[in-house]
Design an enzyme around this catalytic site. Structure first.
Site, PDB file in Angstrom:
ATOM      1  CD  GLU F 115      -1.583  -2.513   1.062  1.00 52.06           C
ATOM      2  OE1 GLU F 115      -0.430  -2.882   1.730  1.00 52.06           O
ATOM      3  OE2 GLU F 115      -2.788  -3.361   0.891  1.00 52.06           O
ATOM      4  CG  ASP F 129      -1.203  13.432 -15.811  1.00 52.98           C
ATOM      5  OD1 ASP F 129      -1.315  13.481 -16.908  1.00 52.98           O
ATOM      6  OD2 ASP F 129      -2.263  13.914 -15.188  1.00 52.98           O
TER       7      ASP F 129
END
Lengths: 159, 159, 159, 159, 159, 159
Positions: F115, F129
Site C-alpha cells: 500500500e 502527469d
C-alpha cells in the site's frame, strides 16, 4: 493539526489516523430531497412511476446502497469501511418532492456520516436520471445529516 | 417504451439504446451549494480555509473530477462515456455558502448532465467531509442542471 | 500469434490490438439459467418473489447492467468499451428455473460477447444472492452466447 | 422481514444488518465448469494451452481472485469484506471440460459464498475469453456452492 | 492557461479539454526496472521463478494490463480512454534486475503515455509483491517514457 | 508452499491465507523520487509550481492516498485492507528532484508495504502527469520501502 482534521499543519490535505480510536457500532442517518415541478410530479404519480415497488424507487435504492459502499473511492480522504448495512427509504414529501433517507451502520473506528450522505446523494441522482426524460427542471436539495451515534457524542443536526 | 426512457414497457429499469444517435459535442453545466452556519463560515474564512488554493477547494475539485469520470459506475443506467473534460469551479456565495460549478464535455451520443450533476455532488460532499470537524450542521442544496447543449435542443433549466 | 488470440508466441497472456479493426455496431446476446429445487421455486412463486416487478428481478437487472459495463475490469484481457446499451430480461423457465437473457450493443472495434456473458452471469449471481436465505441448493448453468453480430461473420452458437 | 433476508416488508431490496452477528472464520468453496466441444478441447490440449502453468489457467486464476475481492461491487446487496484468502484451482474434468474450484476465507460476520461463487464465475468467464478465438460454442455450467462453514451451521449443498 | 496544461490561471488543478483535438492512433512505450540484491536474484533464477512462463511474470503482465486500463481512475486528471491494446514484456536485465516494457495504443484525442507509465509501474509493483517473501530490499527505478507517437510530434525521451 | 509465499507448490499464483495471523498495528513507509531535467526543475520552481500548497503537490497527495486505498484492486494478490491512515509528503530533493514519502497504517493481519509503495508510485505518476506539458524527460526512480513495523520483525531496507 489545524482545526480541520483533514488538513495538516502545512495546510495540505491529510487523512486522519484512526488507528488509536475505539471500535464501536457507528450509525448515521442522512437525507436528501428531489424536487419536481408540480405537473411533472403529478404526471409521474398518475403513471404509477412513484409507487414503492416501481423501477424508479428500486433502482435508486440499489444506486444508493452501492455508492455508500464505495464512499472511500468517491470522497478522497474517507477511510475504507466494511459497512454492516445500508438501508435506503424513499417517500413522497410535501410540495411535489421525494425524500430519500439513508441509514448506514458499521462496526469500526470512525463515523459513517459521509457514507450516509453519499448514499442519499447517489439515490437522489439516480431518481433524477430515471425521470429526466420528462424534465431537467429537477433539483436535489436538503442533503444533510439527521443523526449520528457511536462516536464521542451523539450528533443530531437534523432536528 | 414508457414516457420514462429508463423504464421499459414492463415497468422495469432499462438502459437506453444510443447506438443510432448522432455523435455531437455535448456540454453540460451543473451546480451545487454547500451551506454553512454563519459562525462556521466565518471561522473557516478567518482561518483561510476557503481560499482558492487551500486544501478544501483543491481536494474538492479532484473529488468532483474523479466522480464525474466514474458516473456510469455510480448511476446504474448511465452509459460509460469518454469525457473530453470536466472542470470544477468553487466560489463563495451569498449567505455563508460555497457554490460549486461543474462543466462536463464529451464527444458522444448522449448528454452529460448526469456527469455534471455527479461531479457537482461529489465536490460538495468532499467539502462537507473536509469541514465536518467543525460542525455537522452543513447542508448541500440546489444541486441542479444549469445548461446543456449538443442534444436535440439546448436546455437551460437553471435560469 | 498462437491460435489463441489472447496468448502470444511466447505463450504469455496478451491483449489483442484492435486499432486496425473496423468500427461497426456490435451486438451480442447471452443467456444464463438459475436452477432451484422444486419446493423452493414454488415457495418463491407463491410468495410473489418471482414477479416481473419484484425486488429479485429488478435488483438482478441492475446487477447485470452494471457488471456488463465494467467487464474490462473483471475479465483481464477485455478492452474497455463504451456500451450503447445493455438490456437484461428475466423469465421463468422449465423445471423450476429462471432464465436470464442479456443483450449488449456497442459501436466499436471488437465484439461484445464477453460483456453479454458477464452481464448474464452477474444477474444470475444476484438472483442467487437474493434467494439464498431459503436454500443454497441453487445452480447457475447454461451460461452461453446465443447470438453475435457486427464482426467478420455472424455467430449463432446458441441454436 | 420477508422470508428472503434481502427483501424488506415492503418488498424492496434491502441489505441485511450484520452488526450484531458474531465474528467467526468463514469459509466457502464453490465450483464452475467450462464445457468445450470435443475437437476444441483436444486442440487446446494438443497445443498445450491447458497445462497448469499455461496462460489460460494463470490468467483465469488472477481473474477469479480479483473478482472475488470485489464481489460487493458486483453483487448489489453483498457486504464489503476483507477476505483472508481466495484460492482458485483449475483441473481438466470429464467430457472435455475444465472445472474451477474457488475457496474463499474471511474472518467476519457474514458468509463468503457469494465471493466464492463470483470468483468461480469470473475465472470461468476468463477461460471463455482466452479460448473464444477457437469457438464460441463454450458453455459455463454447474456454478454452485460445494461447502460453507463458519455460520450457524455448515452447509454442503454440493454433495 | 499556465505553462502547465493541468493547472489553470488560478493555479488550480484542471483537466485539459481535448474535445477539439484530432483523433489519431496514439502509441506510447514506457519502461520500469525492478532491482534485486544479487543473492536474491540468483535464488529466484535458480528456483525458476524468473522464467517467462512462471507465475511472477504472468501475474505481473496481468497487473500491468489491468492498471493501464484504469489509469484514469488512478491519475486524477487523466482522461478515460478506450485502449486498443496494452502489451507488457518482462526481461532479465543487467545487474540482477528485471526490465518491464509496456506498450499502449489507443485511437483517440490524447496521448497514452500515462497509461504506459502506469502499466509499467503496476507490473513492477506486482513483481515486488510476488518476490517480497525473500527480501524487501527491492527497488523500482527508471520508470520513464521511451517513445510516443500520434500527437503533434513524436517524442523519444528514452534514447 | 514454495519459497515465494504468493506461488503455490504447483508454481501458480496464490493469495496467502492470513486468517490465522495476529491483528497488530502495521505501519509501512515507502518513498519514490521524481527526477527532472535541471532547466525544467528551475522553470517549475521559478513559476511557483513546486510550492507546498500548489496544485502539483496537492493533486499528487490525493492521487497517492486514493491509490493506496485501492491497492488490492491494482496488485492482484494483495488483501483488501481497511487502512487507518495514508499520509503523503512531498519535498524537493537533491539534483532537481522531488521526493515522495508515503506512510500507511492499518490494524490488521498483514503488512501494508504494498500500500505504501503503491501510494508513493501513484503520487509520483501524478506529478509526472501534472508536469509533462513541459517535458517528457522525467524519470521516477528509487521506489522502495524505508521502514515496516508490526509484523514478526521490523524491516528497514531503506537505510
Amino acid at each position: 493539526m489545524s482545526s480541520l482534521s483533514h488538513i495538516n499543519d502545512q495546510g495540505l490535505p491529510s487523512m486522519v489516523d484512526i488507528s488509536q480510536k475505539q471500535v464501536t457500532i457507528r450509525t448515521a442517518i442522512a437525507e436528501s430531497t428531489v424536487q419536481f415541478p408540480e405537473e411533472v410530479f403529478e404526471q409521474l404519480s398518475g403513471q404509477n412511476f412513484l409507487t414503492k415497488k416501481g423501477a424508479v424507487f428500486q433502482t435508486a435504492i440499489i444506486a444508493g446502497v452501492m455508492a455508500a459502499k464505495k464512499t472511500s473511492d468517491i470522497i478522497p480522504l474517507c477511510h475504507p469501511l466494511a459497512l454492516s448495512t445500508c438501508k435506503i427509504d424513499i417517500e413522497p414529501a410535501d410540495n411535489f418532492a421525494l425524500k430519500v433517507i439513508c441509514l448506514v451502520r458499521c462496526e469500526g473506528k470512525t463515523g459513517v456520516e459521509m457514507e450516509a450522505l453519499t448514499g442519499a446523494s447517489a439515490a437522489a441522482l439516480c431518481i433524477y436520471d430515471m425521470c429526466k426524460a420528462l424534465t431537467h427542471d429537477i433539483t436535489i436539495s436538503n442533503v444533510r445529516l439527521l443523526h449520528k451515534t457511536g462516536g464521542k457524542s451523539d450528533i443530531n443536526p437534523g432536528k
